[in-house]
Design an enzyme around this catalytic site. Structure first.
Site, mmCIF file in Angstrom:
data_model
loop_
_atom_site.group_PDB
_atom_site.id
_atom_site.type_symbol
_atom_site.label_atom_id
_atom_site.label_comp_id
_atom_site.label_asym_id
_atom_site.label_seq_id
_atom_site.Cartn_x
_atom_site.Cartn_y
_atom_site.Cartn_z
ATOM 1 N N ASP A 182 0.552 2.289 3.664
ATOM 2 C CA ASP A 182 0.914 2.724 5.018
ATOM 3 C C ASP A 182 2.243 3.485 4.987
ATOM 4 O O ASP A 182 2.706 3.976 6.017
ATOM 5 C CB ASP A 182 0.933 1.548 6.007
ATOM 6 C CG ASP A 182 1.873 0.445 5.604
ATOM 7 O OD1 ASP A 182 2.541 0.560 4.562
ATOM 8 O OD2 ASP A 182 1.958 -0.561 6.356
ATOM 9 N N SER A 183 2.835 3.621 3.777
ATOM 10 C CA SER A 183 3.979 4.530 3.612
ATOM 11 C C SER A 183 3.552 5.965 3.903
ATOM 12 O O SER A 183 4.408 6.850 4.041
ATOM 13 C CB SER A 183 4.557 4.424 2.199
ATOM 14 O OG SER A 183 3.523 4.519 1.233
ATOM 15 N N ASP B 177 -3.957 -0.129 2.490
ATOM 16 C CA ASP B 177 -3.175 -0.984 3.395
ATOM 17 C C ASP B 177 -3.868 -1.113 4.742
ATOM 18 O O ASP B 177 -4.304 -0.099 5.325
ATOM 19 C CB ASP B 177 -1.802 -0.342 3.647
ATOM 20 C CG ASP B 177 -0.721 -0.894 2.743
ATOM 21 O OD1 ASP B 177 -0.853 -2.043 2.264
ATOM 22 O OD2 ASP B 177 0.279 -0.176 2.528
ATOM 23 N N LYS C 53 -4.936 -4.332 1.332
ATOM 24 C CA LYS C 53 -3.655 -5.033 1.163
ATOM 25 C C LYS C 53 -3.095 -5.338 2.539
ATOM 26 O O LYS C 53 -3.242 -4.528 3.461
ATOM 27 C CB LYS C 53 -2.675 -4.170 0.359
ATOM 28 C CG LYS C 53 -1.271 -4.768 0.259
ATOM 29 C CD LYS C 53 -0.421 -4.110 -0.812
ATOM 30 C CE LYS C 53 0.350 -2.886 -0.391
ATOM 31 N NZ LYS C 53 1.250 -3.053 0.751
ATOM 32 N N GLU D 213 0.452 -7.522 4.537
ATOM 33 C CA GLU D 213 1.784 -8.083 4.320
ATOM 34 C C GLU D 213 1.899 -9.484 4.905
ATOM 35 O O GLU D 213 1.357 -9.752 5.979
ATOM 36 C CB GLU D 213 2.840 -7.169 4.983
ATOM 37 C CG GLU D 213 2.894 -5.783 4.374
ATOM 38 C CD GLU D 213 3.948 -4.877 5.022
ATOM 39 O OE1 GLU D 213 4.700 -5.339 5.913
ATOM 40 O OE2 GLU D 213 4.004 -3.697 4.634
ATOM 41 N N GLU E 192 8.119 -6.773 -3.242
ATOM 42 C CA GLU E 192 8.965 -5.603 -2.989
ATOM 43 C C GLU E 192 10.421 -6.013 -2.805
ATOM 44 O O GLU E 192 10.742 -6.896 -1.991
ATOM 45 C CB GLU E 192 8.446 -4.859 -1.732
ATOM 46 C CG GLU E 192 9.280 -3.627 -1.419
ATOM 47 C CD GLU E 192 8.627 -2.664 -0.434
ATOM 48 O OE1 GLU E 192 7.465 -2.886 -0.048
ATOM 49 O OE2 GLU E 192 9.309 -1.687 -0.045
HETATM 50 O O1 KIV Z 1 2.864 1.380 1.663
HETATM 51 C C1 KIV Z 1 3.323 1.368 0.514
HETATM 52 O O2 KIV Z 1 3.590 2.406 -0.103
HETATM 53 C C2 KIV Z 1 3.557 0.078 -0.116
HETATM 54 C C3 KIV Z 1 4.235 0.059 -1.441
HETATM 55 C C4 KIV Z 1 5.681 0.302 -1.278
HETATM 56 C C5 KIV Z 1 3.971 -1.181 -2.200
HETATM 57 O O3 KIV Z 1 3.203 -0.923 0.422
#
Ligand code: KIV
Length: 273
Positions: free
Chosen positions: A53-54, A92, A122, A124, A191
């Protein structure tokens, strides 16, 4: 050409990652959000591609990961999946699409799997998301956990500094990691936590632990691709190693292109029909 040993397997699965941990082979993971870049990093031998989600930051220019939607994540993930032949693609689940209820978490995971073709999701958090993890797993969808600095909770933390320096937070992180493993997660991301704590968690877990800013004693590493390629040149955390300076390469190339057009040098006689 890389001189390091890469897994010879044709397709990486969650089982292959477990075997990599068991035999002490480190796991290489990067983010990607589009077809062209995913194709390059897949053929370069990356083991896991995270459609993170980055994307909210590096693709959409948002300050945080919170605004990205499930539809947008599915769009990025389906572009990546089309390019990938070998890597495991993890997607994510974005903020707001799993915290409300385990039913909603399951619906989000199913949409991601059906509509993007990703291989795993994934999310969190630890004990707070246990029910969601269990519900998603009950549908046969592999889940990767994410502890430590969890950017979807940035407004709770207030900063992006190192997490779990204090004993209480470190103990909770270890408990959460064990809980995610017991629940059935195939791997977790840690992280921005002290390297010593990351080692303790990695030694305590049977499943692979992938670090970002978590030191060397984990089972693998992940970076945001735009950061390690030097595209996002303002972002310089201590943990980031830059493997290229694409910001300079692209700036230079575009500068030449502009100059050539202005000078009426492009296109030349060979570059027309
Ligand atoms: O969204 C992302 O890029 C991440 C990584 C930093 C692990 O969750």
């Amino acid at each position: 050409m890389s001189v390091h040993k890469k897994s010879e397997v044709k397709k990486i699965t969650t089982h292959q990652l477990q075997e990599m941990k068991n035999r002490g082979e480190k796991i290489a993971m990067l983010t990607a959000y589009d077809y062209s870049m995913a194709k390059i990093i897949d053929s370069a031998g990356i083991d896991v591609i995270l459609v993170g989600d980055s994307a909210s930051n590096v693709m959409a220019g948002n300050e945080t990961t919170l605004p990205i939607t499930l539809d947008q994540m599915i769009y990025h993930a389906s572009s990546v999946v089309k390019a990938v032949k070998r890597a495991l693609v993890v997607v994510d689940i974005p903020f707001g699409h799993y915290q409300g209820s385990s039913g909603e978490a399951l619906r989000s995971a199913i949409r991601i799997m059906k509509e993007s073709g990703g291989h795993a999701v994934k999310l969190e958090g630890g004990s707070e998301v246990k029910d969601s993890v269990l519900r998603i797993l009950s549908a046969g969808v592999p889940v990767m956990g994410h502890l430590g600095l969890t950017p979807q909770s940035i407004y709770k933390f207030g900063t992006y500094t190192v997490r779990a320096r204090q004993e209480a937070e470190a103990n909770k992180l270890l408990e959460d990691a064990l809980l995610l493993q017991e629940s059935g997660c195939f791997a977790i991301v840690l992280e921005k936590i002290p390297a010593e704590l990351a080692k303790k968690v990695t030694d305590a877990l049977q499943i692979p632990v992938i670090g970002i800013g978590a030191g060397p004693d984990v089972d693998g590493q992940v970076l945001v691709m735009q950061d390690m390629l030097g595209i996002t040149n303002e972002f310089k955390p201590r943990f980031l190693r830059k493997y290229a300076d694409l910001h300079a390469v692209i700036t230079n190339a575009v500068g030449h292109y502009v100059d050539d057009i202005k000078a009426r040098d492009f296109p030349n006689a060979d570059e027309k029909y």
